[in-house]
Design an enzyme around this catalytic site. Structure first.
Site, mmCIF file in Angstrom:
data_model
loop_
_atom_site.group_PDB
_atom_site.id
_atom_site.type_symbol
_atom_site.label_atom_id
_atom_site.label_comp_id
_atom_site.label_asym_id
_atom_site.label_seq_id
_atom_site.Cartn_x
_atom_site.Cartn_y
_atom_site.Cartn_z
ATOM 1 N N THR A 1 -9.065 6.075 -2.361
ATOM 2 C CA THR A 1 -10.416 5.590 -2.620
ATOM 3 C C THR A 1 -11.412 6.721 -2.397
ATOM 4 O OG1 THR A 1 -10.423 4.725 -0.358
ATOM 5 C CG2 THR A 1 -10.072 3.138 -2.133
ATOM 6 N N LYS B 1 -15.047 7.652 -4.295
ATOM 7 C CA LYS B 1 -16.330 7.913 -3.635
ATOM 8 C C LYS B 1 -16.902 9.242 -4.090
ATOM 9 C CE LYS B 1 -14.339 5.808 0.497
ATOM 10 N NZ LYS B 1 -13.676 6.177 1.771
ATOM 11 N N LYS C 1 -0.424 14.499 1.165
ATOM 12 C CA LYS C 1 -1.784 14.737 0.655
ATOM 13 C C LYS C 1 -2.051 16.225 0.428
ATOM 14 C CE LYS C 1 -3.830 10.513 2.687
ATOM 15 N NZ LYS C 1 -4.657 9.861 1.648
ATOM 16 N N LYS D 1 -9.643 13.574 4.224
ATOM 17 C CA LYS D 1 -8.754 12.410 4.257
ATOM 18 C C LYS D 1 -7.793 12.617 5.409
ATOM 19 C CE LYS D 1 -7.630 13.367 -0.067
ATOM 20 N NZ LYS D 1 -7.535 12.162 -0.871
ATOM 21 N N ARG D 2 -6.956 11.632 5.724
ATOM 22 C CA ARG D 2 -5.945 11.839 6.738
ATOM 23 C C ARG D 2 -5.141 13.094 6.422
ATOM 24 N NH1 ARG D 2 -5.473 8.135 11.166
ATOM 25 N NH2 ARG D 2 -3.493 9.179 11.483
ATOM 26 N N HIS E 1 0.796 -1.235 0.000
ATOM 27 C CA HIS E 1 0.000 0.000 0.000
ATOM 28 C C HIS E 1 0.820 1.272 0.000
ATOM 29 C CE1 HIS E 1 -4.147 -1.463 0.632
ATOM 30 N NE2 HIS E 1 -3.574 -2.485 1.223
HETATM 31 C C1 LIG Z 1 -12.397 6.432 2.031
HETATM 32 C C2 LIG Z 1 -11.895 6.837 3.364
HETATM 33 C C3 LIG Z 1 -10.554 7.151 3.537
HETATM 34 C C4 LIG Z 1 -9.563 7.147 2.400
HETATM 35 O O1 LIG Z 1 -9.558 8.419 1.797
HETATM 36 P P1 LIG Z 1 -8.426 8.838 0.763
HETATM 37 O O2 LIG Z 1 -8.948 10.132 0.212
HETATM 38 O O3 LIG Z 1 -8.361 7.786 -0.280
HETATM 39 O O4 LIG Z 1 -7.182 9.016 1.531
HETATM 40 C C5 LIG Z 1 -10.122 7.529 4.792
HETATM 41 N N1 LIG Z 1 -10.972 7.591 5.833
HETATM 42 C C6 LIG Z 1 -12.280 7.309 5.700
HETATM 43 C C7 LIG Z 1 -13.174 7.427 6.878
HETATM 44 C C8 LIG Z 1 -12.785 6.922 4.467
HETATM 45 O O5 LIG Z 1 -14.086 6.629 4.346
#
Ligand SMILES: *Cc1c(COP(=O)(O)O)cnc(C)c1O
Length: 836
Positions: A663, A667, A561, A555-556, A364
């Site tokens: 991901t 979404k 990022k 996101k984190r 990953h």
């Molecule tokens: C989908 C998801 C992530 C991943 O987000 P990225 O933008 O791909 O880093 C992290 N935390 C939660 C709660 C998510 O639903």
């Protein structure tokens, strides 16, 4: 017209019997009266009643898998970012209408109950959420599977923001019980730590007796996961640590009351928290113990199950596929060898063959600081027998490499399982790679970079082992449940087939020019934005205009990022509005949400900056109606489910080459947000399908980033070329955004002016231009909605069902069962279907 012919629950459940079942649970299982029950009590009662509808099927599915001799998948993951399960179960069983009707006369709503369910956050972010989506997807596709992980008493910390700073508080998802899980105290495996291992004969490759210094029990807790249309189910089996002796009775009776239970507390600390702080050696050792604890429990469990049906372990690779989600479970390679050799009398070469053919590994990350390794001394102390086995694996592996690549010492050092610089350490990614038959990257770009960088030499040694499988998301959760209005609109437009076959979304593409559909998509988005605005008004006291462009960065919080790049652009936009307040600015709301690792102070500083900017912008009467910055605390799956359907613009702006897949990007696009992003991770593949003209891509490519790094360019030269960025950084460094502590952001500015590792300066101007292109498109709402529809229509491929089908074909060698797909309407009230 066919209807669903699977053993569906849907037809057979009438609301009044469901209502009676719920009230019965409330009364007799919970001891509450329906007059005084809290939302949480109603949630538990409903969950228990729903659970009864699938337990038979769950048991039957497991028995069927077992009797049919089908190959089983075991997905080992230290993280499962589950979120809430109520709507998952109800929707996948097709019970939404029935539950609503059942609840109505009771004066409770599904929505209120849903919110009373704790959000299970047994993970940090994308990797854990992927594991959760995959379990649901395997259930939907009918692949027999177990997810194995740890039942942490406390999941990911609760983030509280005070004065702009992040504070961490323990999260307590189990405080009021968990109606979805089944405790299985009789399923318990002994997990040893420490001690010594002695050979039982003269052969160093032969069996050893390991006498651990201490033993802890891994106790199973099962959560059944319901697949789409309730067709099939999988099991999430989480292990909890239990001391074999509840207390040291002798010590207790001698008056040492605390000492007598301290031993137990220490052993049981293994499953206490997700990701214990690893700044101390004790913290690192606990993390290693967690990894071994769950990997060993999982392997003992699946071997026990295998041997109940088959005579010996030689058939394991044909009946079992073990997938390692990152290197956290990589010790499974050595543990499977140990179990084969020491416990089941398998010879070394056969054990190695079984291990490699059974295990596969998903990588990953390429970030060097995130590649796991353990000091050899710590391994020897905690897992002495495994360290021996790793040495033996390595010796044979290196011997093979030396034979095939004579006189290439550099290669030998590079592919060795032991890193010899400074402190000797075991490279877990190497162990996982060498011990598996497939290693996969999680997007096309990431896979390419894996071959070019971290696994370049391993790829030479074992060509063909690396494959790419791009991540995916559960459309059930991220579209059908999170955005019901959009899912219904799609169904009205192209019919219901996309609910079973995500690729059917492509039928929307030719409709993208349809003004009626554009207006309908805009109306759905507006409604979702209003709902988010209402929530933020209630929870944060901020007032948002749903007519503004909602620009979402969730996101984190991590430097790669690049939330900081977004914040720099926010300041530049503020400056530009101030300079020309009368211009036709597009009103924007910048929405941030995300947690920083507890020890990652730079990320915490970035959170603080978002708050400093938010405050100053909100206080400025000239700007505040045109620009708002909101930080939503405590990002988790439930917040994502609220924000994503309300997003207009999706920020996917990582430094190219650093985001393995992402991901969140999927979404958001699936929910009709347009992406502003770099050519990184799976965003590259999204662009191939969506068309770059329907996105706002910008910035250096991964190759350009690598080339720049090699030239040691740094940020200063770029800043000199961009007066806009220069002014932003000067103001930040001078304390204009932190008058209470003018030096606060100097470190951030210094690193951009210096090495600029994350290429903020290099990408700033093209990011600014992409943002202005977004403004321009927003002013043409028809064009914006057309692009949004094209985004949605192109996302079918990013369903986790496609990812899982690829794992089944490329890695696990499992044929997909043929599941009945309803030819037409699922059993729900008819909606007008427009044959496209
Ligand atoms: C989908 C998801 C992530 C991943 O987000 P990225 O933008 O791909 O880093 C992290 N935390 C939660 C709660 C998510 O639903």
């Amino acid at each position: 017209m066919d209807t669903l012919t699977t053993p569906a629950t849907t037809a057979s459940i009438d609301p009044s019997s469901l209502r009676a079942a719920i009230v019965r649970k409330l009364t007799y299982d919970l001891g509450r009266s329906s007059q005084s029950a809290s939302d949480h009590a109603w949630f538990v009662a409903t969950a228990l009643a729903i659970r009864e509808r699938f337990v038979d099927r769950w048991i039957a599915t497991n028995r069927l898998a077992y009797e049919s001799g089908a190959k089983q998948v075991y997905y080992l993951s230290l993280e499962f970012m589950i979120g809430r399960l109520l709507r998952d179960s109800i929707d996948n069983l097709g019970l939404t209408e029935a539950v609503n009707d059942a609840l109505a006369p009771l004066g409770v709503t599904l929505e209120r109950m849903r919110q009373a369910e704790p959000d299970a956050a047994l993970g940090n972010g994308g990797l854990g959420r992927l594991a959760a989506c995959f379990l649901e997807s395997m259930a939907s596709l009918g692949i027999p599977a177990f997810g194995y992980g740890i039942r942490y008493d406390h999941g990911l910390f609760r983030q509280v923001i005070a004065d702009g700073w992040q504070h961490e508080y323990p999260e307590d998802w189990l405080a009021c019980g968990n109606p979805w899980e089944f405790a299985k105290p009789e399923i318990a495996h002994e997990i040893g730590f420490g001690g010594a291992a002695v050979p039982l004969g003269a052969d160093p490759l032969g069996p050893h007796r390991w006498q651990p210094a201490e033993t802890v029990l891994a106790v199973a807790y099962d959560t059944p996961i319901v697949g789409w249309r309730g067709r099939s189910m999988t099991t999430l089996r989480l292990w909890s640590a239990r001391a074999p002796d509840p207390l040291l009775l002798e010590a207790f009776n001698k008056g040492d009351h605390v000492g007598a239970i301290a031993h137990r507390a220490r052993l049981e600390s293994i499953s206490k928290v997700l990701y214990p702080g690893d700044e101390t050696t004790a913290g690192q050792e606990l993390r290693l113990r967690q990894q071994y604890f769950f990997a060993s429990a999982a392997l003992q469990d699946l071997i026990r199950r295998h041997l109940r049906v088959y005579q010996d372990l030689s058939s394991l690779p044909d009946k079992v596929a073990i997938q390692l989600n990152d290197t956290h479970p990589a010790i499974a390679v050595a543990e499977l060898m140990r179990l084969c050799i020491d416990q089941h009398g398998v010879a070394w070469d056969d054990a190695w063959d079984i291990t490699r053919r059974t295990i596969a590994y998903t990588n990953h990350t390429l970030l060097p600081e995130a590649l796991e390794s353990w000091p050899v001394w710590m391994m020897e102390k905690v897992l002495p027998r495994h360290m021996q086995i790793i040495y033996l694996i390595n010796a044979r592996h290196l011997e093979d490499v030396r034979t095939r690549f004579p006189k290439d010492d550099r290669l030998v050092a590079s592919v060795s399982l032991i890193h010899e610089n400074m402190e000797r350490r075991v490279r877990m990614a190497h162990l996982a790679f060498i011990g598996s038959h497939r290693t996969n990257g999680v997007s096309a770009l990431h896979t390419e970079l894996l071959k070019r960088t971290v696994f370049h030499d391993l790829d030479r040694v074992a060509p063909g082992r690396i494959v790419g499988i791009t991540n995916g998301i559960s459309f059930r959760r991220w579209l059908f449940q999170a955005n019901r209005p959009l899912a219904s609109l799609i169904e009205q437009t192209i019919g219901p087939r996309f609910r079973d076959d995500a690729e059917a979304l492509a039928a929307l593409r030719p409709r993208a020019d349809d003004a009626g559909l554009q207006a309908a998509v805009a109306a759905v988005k507006r409604r979702n934005k209003q709902a988010l605005a209402d929530m933020l008004k209630r929870d944060l006291g901020v007032r948002l205009d749903p007519g503004a462009l909602f620009d979402v960065h969730i996101k984190r919080i991590h430097e790669y990022k690049r939330q900081l790049l977004n914040l720099l652009e926010t300041i530049a936009l503020y400056d530009a509005i101030k300079a020309d307040p009368g211009a036709a600015w597009v009103p924007r709301v910048k929405i941030f949400s995300g947690k920083a690792a507890a020890s990652y102070w730079r990320a915490k500083l970035i959170i603080r900056l978002a708050h400093d900017i938010g405050r100053k912008v909100a206080e400025d009467p000239v700007v505040r109606d045109l620009l708002k910055v909101v930080f939503i605390p405590n990002y988790n799956v439930s917040i994502a489910e609220m924000v994503i359907p309300a997003a207009d613009l999706s920020e996917q702006i990582s430094t190219a080459g650093m985001e393995a897949s992402g991901t969140g990007n999927m979404k958001l696009a699936l929910n009709g947000a347009l992406t502003i992003g770099t050519r990184d991770g799976a965003t590259v593949e999204m662009a191939e399908r969506i068309g770059e003209e329907n996105m706002f891509l910008f910035g250096l490519s991964a190759e350009e980033v690598t080339a720049r790094r090699a030239q040691w360019v740094g940020g200063a030269a770029e800043i000199a070329k961009s007066p806009r960025l220069g002014a932003v950084l000067e103001a930040l460094a001078a304390g204009a955004w932190s008058p209470d502590d003018p030096a606060r952001y100097r470190v951030l500015v210094d690193s951009i002016r210096g090495e600029d590792r994350f290429m903020l300066a290099a990408d700033f101007e093209s990011y600014w231009a992409a943002q202005r292109a977004a403004d321009a498109l927003w002013r043409d709402q028809a064009a914006w909605q057309r692009a949004a529809i094209r985004n949605i229509s192109a996302m079918g491929w990013f369903s986790a069902d496609r990812s899982i089908a690829e794992y089944a074909a490329k890695v696990w060698d499992i044929p997909l069962p043929r599941l009945p797909v309803p030819a037409a309407e699922p059993p729900r009230p008819a909606v007008p279907v427009d044959a496209a």
